[in-house]
Design a protein around this motif. Structure first.
Motif, PDB file in Angstrom:
ATOM      1  N   ILE A  62       0.824  -1.141  -0.121  1.00  0.00           N
ATOM      2  CA  ILE A  62       0.155  -0.061   0.161  1.00  0.00           C
ATOM      3  C   ILE A  62       0.893   1.282   0.163  1.00  0.00           C
ATOM      4  N   GLU A  63       2.018   1.300   0.820  1.00  0.00           N
ATOM      5  CA  GLU A  63       2.995   2.399   1.074  1.00  0.00           C
ATOM      6  C   GLU A  63       3.648   2.605  -0.468  1.00  0.00           C
ATOM      7  N   LEU A  64       4.038   1.522  -1.107  1.00  0.00           N
ATOM      8  CA  LEU A  64       4.367   1.454  -2.414  1.00  0.00           C
ATOM      9  C   LEU A  64       3.688   2.092  -3.610  1.00  0.00           C
ATOM     10  N   ARG A  65       2.367   1.616  -3.406  1.00  0.00           N
ATOM     11  CA  ARG A  65       1.514   2.200  -4.358  1.00  0.00           C
ATOM     12  C   ARG A  65       1.403   3.650  -4.311  1.00  0.00           C
ATOM     13  N   ARG A  66       1.483   4.318  -2.998  1.00  0.00           N
ATOM     14  CA  ARG A  66       1.084   5.518  -2.483  1.00  0.00           C
ATOM     15  C   ARG A  66       2.385   6.361  -3.061  1.00  0.00           C
ATOM     16  N   MET A  67       3.384   5.768  -2.826  1.00  0.00           N
ATOM     17  CA  MET A  67       4.785   6.466  -3.304  1.00  0.00           C
ATOM     18  C   MET A  67       4.752   6.484  -4.939  1.00  0.00           C
ATOM     19  N   ARG A  68       4.603   5.414  -5.445  1.00  0.00           N
ATOM     20  CA  ARG A  68       4.360   5.675  -7.076  1.00  0.00           C
ATOM     21  C   ARG A  68       3.225   6.748  -7.644  1.00  0.00           C
ATOM     22  N   GLU A  69       2.253   6.682  -6.794  1.00  0.00           N
ATOM     23  CA  GLU A  69       1.245   7.718  -7.383  1.00  0.00           C
ATOM     24  C   GLU A  69       1.804   9.243  -7.084  1.00  0.00           C
ATOM     25  N   GLN A  70       2.422   9.409  -5.957  1.00  0.00           N
ATOM     26  CA  GLN A  70       2.919  10.632  -5.602  1.00  0.00           C
ATOM     27  C   GLN A  70       4.032  10.912  -6.711  1.00  0.00           C
ATOM     28  N   ALA A  71       4.928  10.044  -7.081  1.00  0.00           N
ATOM     29  CA  ALA A  71       6.116  10.147  -8.021  1.00  0.00           C
ATOM     30  C   ALA A  71       5.253  10.508  -9.271  1.00  0.00           C
ATOM     31  N   GLU A  72       4.336   9.744  -9.674  1.00  0.00           N
ATOM     32  CA  GLU A  72       3.714  10.118 -11.041  1.00  0.00           C
ATOM     33  C   GLU A  72       2.976  11.570 -10.954  1.00  0.00           C
ATOM     34  N   ALA A  73       2.474  11.764  -9.973  1.00  0.00           N
ATOM     35  CA  ALA A  73       1.957  13.295  -9.959  1.00  0.00           C
ATOM     36  C   ALA A  73       3.115  14.278  -9.989  1.00  0.00           C
ATOM     37  N   ARG A  74       4.219  14.192  -9.487  1.00  0.00           N
ATOM     38  CA  ARG A  74       5.301  15.246  -9.684  1.00  0.00           C
ATOM     39  C   ARG A  74       5.663  15.124 -11.060  1.00  0.00           C
ATOM     40  N   LYS A  75       5.666  13.892 -11.695  1.00  0.00           N
ATOM     41  CA  LYS A  75       6.117  13.950 -12.946  1.00  0.00           C
ATOM     42  C   LYS A  75       5.205  14.673 -13.958  1.00  0.00           C
ATOM     43  N   VAL A  76       3.923  14.454 -13.646  1.00  0.00           N
ATOM     44  CA  VAL A  76       3.027  15.118 -14.643  1.00  0.00           C
ATOM     45  C   VAL A  76       3.081  16.689 -14.283  1.00  0.00           C
ATOM     46  N   ALA A  77       3.266  17.188 -13.105  1.00  0.00           N
ATOM     47  CA  ALA A  77       3.171  18.688 -12.819  1.00  0.00           C
ATOM     48  C   ALA A  77       4.416  19.314 -13.364  1.00  0.00           C
ATOM     49  N   ALA A  78       5.653  18.336 -13.312  1.00  0.00           N
ATOM     50  CA  ALA A  78       6.878  19.035 -14.040  1.00  0.00           C
ATOM     51  C   ALA A  78       6.637  18.988 -15.411  1.00  0.00           C
ATOM     52  N   GLN A  79       5.880  18.103 -16.142  1.00  0.00           N
ATOM     53  CA  GLN A  79       5.846  18.269 -17.486  1.00  0.00           C
ATOM     54  C   GLN A  79       4.965  19.542 -17.972  1.00  0.00           C
ATOM     55  N   GLN A  80       3.842  19.872 -16.929  1.00  0.00           N
ATOM     56  CA  GLN A  80       3.094  20.707 -17.199  1.00  0.00           C
ATOM     57  C   GLN A  80       3.672  22.215 -17.036  1.00  0.00           C
ATOM     58  N   GLN A  81       4.596  22.117 -16.002  1.00  0.00           N
ATOM     59  CA  GLN A  81       5.424  23.428 -15.622  1.00  0.00           C
ATOM     60  C   GLN A  81       6.185  23.679 -17.030  1.00  0.00           C
ATOM     61  N   GLN A  82       6.804  22.527 -17.409  1.00  0.00           N
ATOM     62  CA  GLN A  82       7.642  22.993 -18.448  1.00  0.00           C
ATOM     63  C   GLN A  82       6.897  23.507 -19.945  1.00  0.00           C
ATOM     64  N   SER A  83       5.850  22.710 -20.049  1.00  0.00           N
ATOM     65  CA  SER A  83       5.211  23.142 -21.259  1.00  0.00           C
ATOM     66  C   SER A  83       4.443  24.489 -21.106  1.00  0.00           C
ATOM     67  N   GLY A  84       4.189  25.144 -19.923  1.00  0.00           N
ATOM     68  CA  GLY A  84       3.428  26.427 -19.626  1.00  0.00           C
ATOM     69  C   GLY A  84       2.107  26.102 -19.423  1.00  0.00           C
ATOM     70  N   GLU A  85       1.619  24.737 -19.346  1.00  0.00           N
ATOM     71  CA  GLU A  85       0.395  24.634 -19.085  1.00  0.00           C
ATOM     72  C   GLU A  85      -0.366  24.929 -17.567  1.00  0.00           C
ATOM     73  N   PRO A  86      -1.389  25.403 -17.404  1.00  0.00           N
ATOM     74  CA  PRO A  86      -1.926  25.449 -15.906  1.00  0.00           C
ATOM     75  C   PRO A  86      -2.193  24.212 -15.558  1.00  0.00           C
ATOM     76  N   PRO A  87      -1.594  23.858 -14.255  1.00  0.00           N
ATOM     77  CA  PRO A  87      -2.072  22.667 -13.486  1.00  0.00           C
ATOM     78  C   PRO A  87      -3.600  22.216 -13.629  1.00  0.00           C
ATOM     79  N   ALA A  88      -3.678  21.121 -13.781  1.00  0.00           N
ATOM     80  CA  ALA A  88      -4.992  20.468 -13.829  1.00  0.00           C
ATOM     81  C   ALA A  88      -5.475  20.301 -12.273  1.00  0.00           C
ATOM     82  N   PRO A  89      -6.765  20.781 -12.202  1.00  0.00           N
ATOM     83  CA  PRO A  89      -7.320  20.501 -10.979  1.00  0.00           C
ATOM     84  C   PRO A  89      -7.605  19.322 -10.309  1.00  0.00           C
TER      85      PRO A  89
END
Length: 89
Positions: A62-89
């Motif tokens: 369960i903890e491993l899945r939560r850590m993967r979800e957090q890493a994926e969310a950080r990856k998506v946020a970093a990609q959106q920040q690089q492309s200049g798009e506003p973050p998704a709600p």
């Protein structure tokens, strides 16, 4: 404790070597071989136990899945920040 078995096995071999009674020699040889086997198993157990991983440091699924979800969310946020798009709600 396993070193005590080695000492007893050597003692049993010494008694078997010095005795003149064949029955007593056979008995002490069997005892010495059993003690020698116990020493080998004890030595192996001590070495394996010293190299075992700490089970409290393991991550549950369960903890491993939560850590993967957090890493994926950080990856998506970093990609959106690089492309200049506003973050998704």
């Amino acid at each position: 404790m396993h070193w005590l078995m080695l000492a007893l096995a050597i003692g049993a071999f010494a008694i078997a070597w010095n005795t003149t009674n064949a029955l007593l020699m056979g008995l002490f040889l069997v005892v010495a071989l059993i003690l020698l086997l116990g020493w080998i198993l004890g030595l192996y157990s001590a070495r394996v136990g010293a190299r075992a991983r700490d089970e409290t440091a393991m991550i549950d699924p369960i903890e491993l899945r939560r850590m993967r979800e957090q890493a994926e969310a950080r990856k998506v946020a970093a990609q959106q920040q690089q492309s200049g798009e506003p973050p998704a709600p």
